[in-house]
Design a protein around this motif. Structure first.
Motif, short mmCIF file in Angstrom:
data_model
loop_
_atom_site.label_atom_id
_atom_site.label_comp_id
_atom_site.label_asym_id
_atom_site.label_seq_id
_atom_site.Cartn_x
_atom_site.Cartn_y
_atom_site.Cartn_z
N TYR A 1 40.57 40.11 36.75
CA TYR A 1 41.33 38.96 37.26
C TYR A 1 41.25 38.89 38.79
O TYR A 1 41.05 37.81 39.37
CB TYR A 1 42.79 39.05 36.82
N HIS A 2 41.39 40.03 39.45
CA HIS A 2 41.28 40.05 40.92
C HIS A 2 39.91 39.52 41.36
O HIS A 2 39.81 38.71 42.28
CB HIS A 2 41.49 41.47 41.45
N TYR A 3 38.87 40.00 40.70
CA TYR A 3 37.50 39.59 41.03
C TYR A 3 37.31 38.09 40.84
O TYR A 3 36.81 37.39 41.71
CB TYR A 3 36.54 40.39 40.14
N GLY A 4 37.72 37.59 39.68
CA GLY A 4 37.49 36.17 39.38
C GLY A 4 38.26 35.24 40.28
O GLY A 4 37.72 34.25 40.79
N PHE A 5 39.54 35.52 40.48
CA PHE A 5 40.36 34.65 41.32
C PHE A 5 39.96 34.75 42.79
O PHE A 5 40.07 33.77 43.54
CB PHE A 5 41.84 34.96 41.13
N ALA A 6 39.48 35.92 43.20
CA ALA A 6 39.01 36.06 44.59
C ALA A 6 37.79 35.17 44.82
O ALA A 6 37.64 34.56 45.89
CB ALA A 6 38.67 37.52 44.89
N ARG A 7 36.89 35.11 43.85
CA ARG A 7 35.70 34.24 44.00
C ARG A 7 36.09 32.77 44.05
O ARG A 7 35.40 31.95 44.67
CB ARG A 7 34.73 34.47 42.84
#
Length: 710
Positions: free
Chosen positions: A498-504
């Motif tokens: 989730y951190h990875y996806g929302f950061a992108r």
């Protein structure tokens, strides 16, 4: 046709006489546009529902589309902005537009009556200062001994001025008037113009009723009362959600109704406008949610019908692998061992390939483990061919469900096989994922078992498939509820993903949308469902609710209707609010709605296979500061029992009160706000690290005192 026992029917004495006898030949929307271009009176050209060959669905102005209809009808009615609607196969032919020329692009609200009923109200002001409300709903009636669905419409014209005015609704000619109301409206008075049209005959070919028969079949008010009573009675059978964000209460209730009117008989179709058929994984998800909510009225017919969708489904194989899941939830909630045993090893009359038994669907998993190191085969399950992580997780979920069923019915041989197969597949999946993650230095769960996201469609940060490992049910959450071991990257990298996806997506899309699909990369009907895996995480436990709130605020293309994939809001839309400019797939989308409703309920109360109940797992901390109780009533626990759960917070005190039947196992009271924040509890044992207060069976009331308010 839907069996009479499942539905309330308003039976009237008017006689159905000659109409169009026999079923018309099948056609497609693309070849049936003649009646959709009729001139006024009726809906003006820019405010009709128009067939879009690019999306294979009807849309209205600003990409709008919704639906009204009846439980199990053959073709529900498509609705669009401005009070226009399409009868898909009625007495006047295919795909007929109906509406009122009085609407011509004025700023308007568009909402369900009562907040959730399938009765849509369009309200706007005319250039003469009249206030107009167009109300439309469907009701099931019986004429000449035959069941039909009819649409009832009312144009309410209110004159708040000091002068008499003349206001013509400009109704479509084929609408049958139910009164002789004048167009003249005295000062400070209102006039109602009521109409009806037959829209469906449940797939039968008996004659349509005549206009006089329909006009004699009861008033708008009579049918409105019947419709409301019917749907409220249906809603009373399921779990009721009451949360501080009241829009979610209404969306949840409307979602259940929409699922029921999207059905075609016992077929759990995905849409009434696009995707008007069954898809394997859609059917499994829709049915699982219905049982989770406590809808068991047509359970036997729906479960056996579902095998038609999962058996010969050439497009998606994951529905076959997860076919055991709705059976497991049904068995857990009802205790109906006899029916499950009857279908455990016995396939339908068409054979195991076309109508698999529960056992056949589970053993197909072992046969389909042809991927690397014994993982699942390559599929098209996310609409692109590949070795997708979600497939292995879904297969694991199917095995967990199958093992639960086998144990429950006393089949130790199959339970042992399922347990061994589960551990074998989990080991293989973890090994392949681990190698991909290590080799490519990944800090997230990739959507492919064998590739980083940069090597496939998930390279686009706006492609919502970056959350596909959390697809149908979120294995880490659902398998855990069913007693399956949950280990490896699929369990440990949920927060990181989730951190990875929302950061992108930061700076590209707003918070709490996971993106969309090619052509409309803003949001999707699955947005809330994609947050369900967060329930098994540490720091994204309320992600499903946050994503659902985003859908409500920015994704509706009709009242509580969402396209499978939608574009950014159009500020020029006459519909007040923030609504997509376009969309594709279907709207409403029953599988997406099922995922939204299920994650909302699971976030508050969820039943585990061991009899314990998880309460508050995904409740947003801000809800505890609202001063409004959080409650679920009529919740189905086990063996047909129903319980209620109410959470009330005041300052640092959080109280849980149980009503109804006592759940058979422990109560795991575990709000995110409890993590390392519990000072004391009036009952139970505290686990600070997980934020869990464990209550023994029989405890009906507990107050947890926090160290600091949420």
């Amino acid at each position: 046709m839907v069996a009479a026992a499942c539905c309330s029917v308003l039976t009237l004495t008017a006689v159905s006489t000659s109409g169009t006898a026999g079923a018309a030949p099948a056609t497609t929307p693309a070849t049936a546009t003649a009646t959709a271009t009729a001139t006024t009176p009726g809906p003006r050209p820019q405010y009709r529902c128009s067939f879009n060959v690019n999306t294979d669905a009807f849309t209205g102005a600003s990409g709008t589309a919704s639906a009204i209809g009846w439980l199990g009808d053959h073709n529900s009615v498509i609705t669009c902005l401005g009070g226009t609607f399409v009868v898909q196969n009625g007495p006047d032919g295919y795909f007929d537009n109906y509406g009122f020329g009085i609407y011509d692009g004025q700023r308007t609200t568009w909402a369900d009556a009562g907040g959730y009923l399938p009765e849509q109200v369009t309200t706007f002001d005319t250039n003469t200062n009249a206030t107009v409300a167009i109300t439309e709903f469907a009701d099931k009636i019986t004429l000449g001994g035959n069941p039909f669905v009819a649409v009832y419409a009312r144009v309410h014209v209110d004159n708040p001025t000091n002068n008499t005015m003349t206001v013509d609704p400009e109704a479509s000619p084929a609408l049958v008037p139910l009164d002789n109301a004048p167009n003249t409206v005295p000062a400070h008075h209102a006039v109602d113009h009521d109409y009806a049209v037959v829209s469906d005959r449940f797939g039968a070919s008996y004659p349509w009723p005549t206009a006089p028969a329909l006009a004699a079949a009861g008033s708008f008010n009579q049918h409105e009362a019947h419709m409301r009573d019917f749907w409220n009675t249906q809603l009373a059978q399921i779990a009721q959600v009451n949360v501080p964000d009241k829009t979610l209460d209404d969306a949840d209730r409307s979602g259940f109704i929409t699922t029921e009117l999207t059905r075609s008989g016992e077929a759990l179709d995905t849409g009434v406008n696009g995707y008007e058929s069954e898809f394997s994984h859609d059917v499994v998800g829709i049915l699982t949610n219905l049982f989770t909510q406590g809808e068991f009225g047509d359970a036997h017919a729906l479960l056996t019908e579902a095998r038609n969708a999962v058996g010969s489904q050439a497009q998606y194989v994951d529905g076959l692998w997860t076919y055991a899941v709705p059976w497991a939830v049904y068995l857990m909630k009802t205790g109906d061992i006899a029916f499950v045993e009857q279908n455990f090893a016995t396939s339908g009359p068409a054979g195991a390939a076309a109508q698999p038994s529960i056992e056949a669907s589970a053993h197909a998993i072992a046969a389909d483990r042809t991927g690397p190191s014994g993982t699942m085969e390559a599929t098209n399950d996310i609409d692109t061919q590949g070795l997708w992580t979600v497939d292995d997780f879904e297969a694991l979920l199917g095995l967990a469900a199958y093992r639960y069923i086998a144990n429950a019915i006393g089949n130790a041989t199959e339970a042992n096989w399922a347990g061994e197969e589960y551990l074998s597949l989990l080991q293989a999946t973890d090994a392949v994922l681990g190698e991909t993650i290590t080799t490519n230095h990944l800090d997230y769960l990739p959507c492919s078992l064998t590739q980083p996201n940069t090597a496939n469609r998930c390279n686009n940060p706006k492609d919502a498939n970056w959350t596909s490992p959390f697809g149908f049910g979120g294995w880490a959450w659902e398998a855990g509820l069913l007693g399956g071991p949950v280990t490896g990257p699929g369990a440990t990298l949920i927060d990181a993903t989730y951190h990875y996806g929302f950061a992108r997506l930061k700076g590209i899309l707003p918070p709490d949308t996971t993106g969309g699909f090619p052509g409309d990369y803003y949001s999707s009907a699955y947005n809330a469902a994609m947050g369900s895996a967060g329930l098994a995480s540490r720091s994204h436990r309320d992600q499903g609710i946050l994503d659902f709130e985003f859908m409500v605020a920015h994704g509706q293309s009709g009242p509580w209707s969402w396209w499978e994939s939608s574009s950014a809001p159009d500020p020029r839309s006459p519909w007040v609010g923030s609504h997509p400019a376009s969309g594709q797939g279907s709207s409403p989308h029953a599988w997406g709605i099922a995922g939204s409703d299920k994650v909302l309920l699971d976030s508050i109360v969820a039943q585990r296979a061991d009899g314990s109940v998880v309460v508050g797992r995904g409740i947003p901390p801000q809800w505890l500061n609202s001063g409004t109780p959080i409650a679920v009533t009529n919740f189905p626990t086990t063996d047909g029992k129903r319980s209620s759960f109410t959470i009330d917070a005041h300052g640092t005190a959080v109280t849980l009160t149980l009503g109804g039947a006592t759940p058979p196992g422990k109560i795991l009271f575990e709000l995110p706000s409890f993590v390392r924040n519990v000072a004391a509890t009036s009952a139970g044992a505290i686990d600070q690290a997980s934020g869990t207060v464990t209550l023994g069976s029989g405890v009906r009331h507990v107050t947890v005192t926090l160290r600091r308010a949420a």
